[in-house]
Design a protein around this motif. Structure first.
Motif, mmCIF file in Angstrom:
data_model
loop_
_atom_site.group_PDB
_atom_site.id
_atom_site.type_symbol
_atom_site.label_atom_id
_atom_site.label_comp_id
_atom_site.label_asym_id
_atom_site.label_seq_id
_atom_site.Cartn_x
_atom_site.Cartn_y
_atom_site.Cartn_z
ATOM 1 N N VAL A 49 1.300 -1.427 0.182
ATOM 2 C CA VAL A 49 0.372 -0.294 -0.073
ATOM 3 C C VAL A 49 0.852 0.342 0.152
ATOM 4 O O VAL A 49 2.059 1.333 0.779
ATOM 5 N N GLU A 50 0.680 2.001 -0.924
ATOM 6 C CA GLU A 50 1.059 3.586 -0.907
ATOM 7 C C GLU A 50 0.181 4.633 -0.948
ATOM 8 O O GLU A 50 -0.878 4.838 -1.161
ATOM 9 N N LEU A 51 0.513 5.372 0.701
ATOM 10 C CA LEU A 51 -0.305 6.035 1.256
ATOM 11 C C LEU A 51 0.111 7.798 0.431
ATOM 12 O O LEU A 51 0.899 8.240 0.737
ATOM 13 N N GLN A 64 -2.774 0.498 -3.679
ATOM 14 C CA GLN A 64 -3.107 -0.732 -3.355
ATOM 15 C C GLN A 64 -2.556 -1.475 -4.554
ATOM 16 O O GLN A 64 -2.708 -1.508 -5.054
ATOM 17 N N THR A 65 -1.277 -2.275 -4.090
ATOM 18 C CA THR A 65 -1.130 -4.143 -4.647
ATOM 19 C C THR A 65 -1.259 -5.781 -4.329
ATOM 20 O O THR A 65 -0.701 -4.967 -3.198
ATOM 21 N N PRO A 125 -12.515 3.573 -7.130
ATOM 22 C CA PRO A 125 -11.485 3.255 -7.759
ATOM 23 C C PRO A 125 -10.536 3.650 -9.337
ATOM 24 O O PRO A 125 -11.583 3.728 -9.797
ATOM 25 N N SER A 126 -9.911 4.264 -9.292
ATOM 26 C CA SER A 126 -9.391 4.094 -11.019
ATOM 27 C C SER A 126 -7.680 3.991 -10.517
ATOM 28 O O SER A 126 -7.159 3.104 -10.357
ATOM 29 N N GLY A 127 -7.528 4.235 -12.079
ATOM 30 C CA GLY A 127 -5.667 3.721 -12.724
ATOM 31 C C GLY A 127 -5.891 2.133 -12.359
ATOM 32 O O GLY A 127 -4.856 1.693 -11.447
ATOM 33 N N GLY A 128 -6.994 0.972 -12.316
ATOM 34 C CA GLY A 128 -6.140 -0.100 -12.613
ATOM 35 C C GLY A 128 -5.264 -1.056 -13.385
ATOM 36 O O GLY A 128 -5.622 -0.808 -14.592
ATOM 37 N N PHE A 141 -4.170 -0.891 -7.912
ATOM 38 C CA PHE A 141 -5.795 0.058 -8.162
ATOM 39 C C PHE A 141 -5.575 0.987 -6.938
ATOM 40 O O PHE A 141 -4.756 0.911 -5.978
ATOM 41 N N LEU A 142 -6.187 2.326 -7.688
ATOM 42 C CA LEU A 142 -5.879 3.432 -6.791
ATOM 43 C C LEU A 142 -7.297 3.799 -5.882
ATOM 44 O O LEU A 142 -8.210 4.232 -6.626
ATOM 45 N N LEU A 143 -7.772 3.461 -4.407
ATOM 46 C CA LEU A 143 -8.507 3.813 -3.865
ATOM 47 C C LEU A 143 -8.726 5.543 -3.246
ATOM 48 O O LEU A 143 -7.928 5.828 -1.915
#
Length: 235
Positions: A49-51, A64-65, A125-128, A141-143
């Motif tokens: 996870v990248e915050l 999240q990956t 979410p986006s950028g999946g 994906f970006l949540l």
């Protein structure tokens, strides 16, 4: 920062039926052979996870990956190698991504967060992206948070877990499992492992595929009892 210890992964399951993420109803769509079908978990995901912080120093989104286990990968990508190159075709991986995210919507994308003690809502979410990493399927994906949350104003924490505990989801052991992107100086995080009571372990071992909520007051899900908690603190 600190990382969870005492992790475990299930042995290799044999997938017989529809998968948890492919089946539409995430609860109990995974079938396995032999006695393992009576004990959770049956599959696992390594989580990173990248915050992502905004200019005001608040958490704005979680990138999240999820790296799926090899057994789930084989099942989920079966029949996707139309060109015969030994790899799933990118267009079919993209279709699989849409199925995954669509099925996860009902379950809050397996993500729960809180800020200053209050539950945090998420947007769409986006950028999946779906891709292969060796012999394993990786989904990213970006949540976004519905509203940015400032860790300096009471703290911020999140958990990523399957509420049924059919899938064990733990942060990846290889660093960095968590990143704080554009965080203010002095921000740090810690990963707190779950500490389920023996009764919870027994419940998971005995639960069937339809069981999601722990009996008794509170209505906690089985998966929540085994979820890691990541806490972010900023000065």
């Amino acid at each position: 920062m600190s990382a969870a210890m005492g992790r475990r992964r299930p042995g290799g399951p044999v997938l017989l039926g529809g998968s948890v993420l492919l089946g539409g109803a995430l609860v109990g769509a995974l079938s396995l052979a032999g006695g393992a079908a009576q004990a959770h978990p049956h599959a696992w995901i390594d989580v990173r996870v990248e915050l992502q912080f905004d200019a005001a120093g608040a958490v704005a989104s979680l990138r999240q990956t999820w790296l799926f286990d090899p057994y789930y990968t084989v099942f989920a990508t079966e029949g996707m190698d139309a060109d015969g190159d030994g790899r799933p075709d990118p267009d079919q991986l993209a279709e699989l991504l849409a199925v995954h995210l669509g099925n996860l919507e009902e379950y809050g994308y397996f993500t729960a967060a809180s800020a200053a003690g209050e539950a945090v809502a998420f947007g769409a979410p986006s950028g999946g992206v779906n891709a292969m990493r060796g012999d394993r399927l990786e989904m990213s994906f970006l949540l976004p948070l519905a509203a940015p949350a400032d860790p300096a104003a009471g703290g911020f924490s999140y958990r990523v877990y399957d509420p049924t505990y059919y899938i064990e989801m733990l942060h990846a052991e290889e660093p960095p499992a968590v990143r704080l992107l554009d965080a203010p100086a002095g921000c740090d995080y810690r990963i707190e492992p779950a500490n389920p009571a023996p009764e919870a372990v027994g419940l998971a071992a005995a639960a069937d595929r339809s069981q999601r909520v722990v009996p008794g007051p509170g209505g906690a899900t089985i998966g929540a009892l085994f979820a890691e908690t990541v806490t972010v603190d900023c000065p």
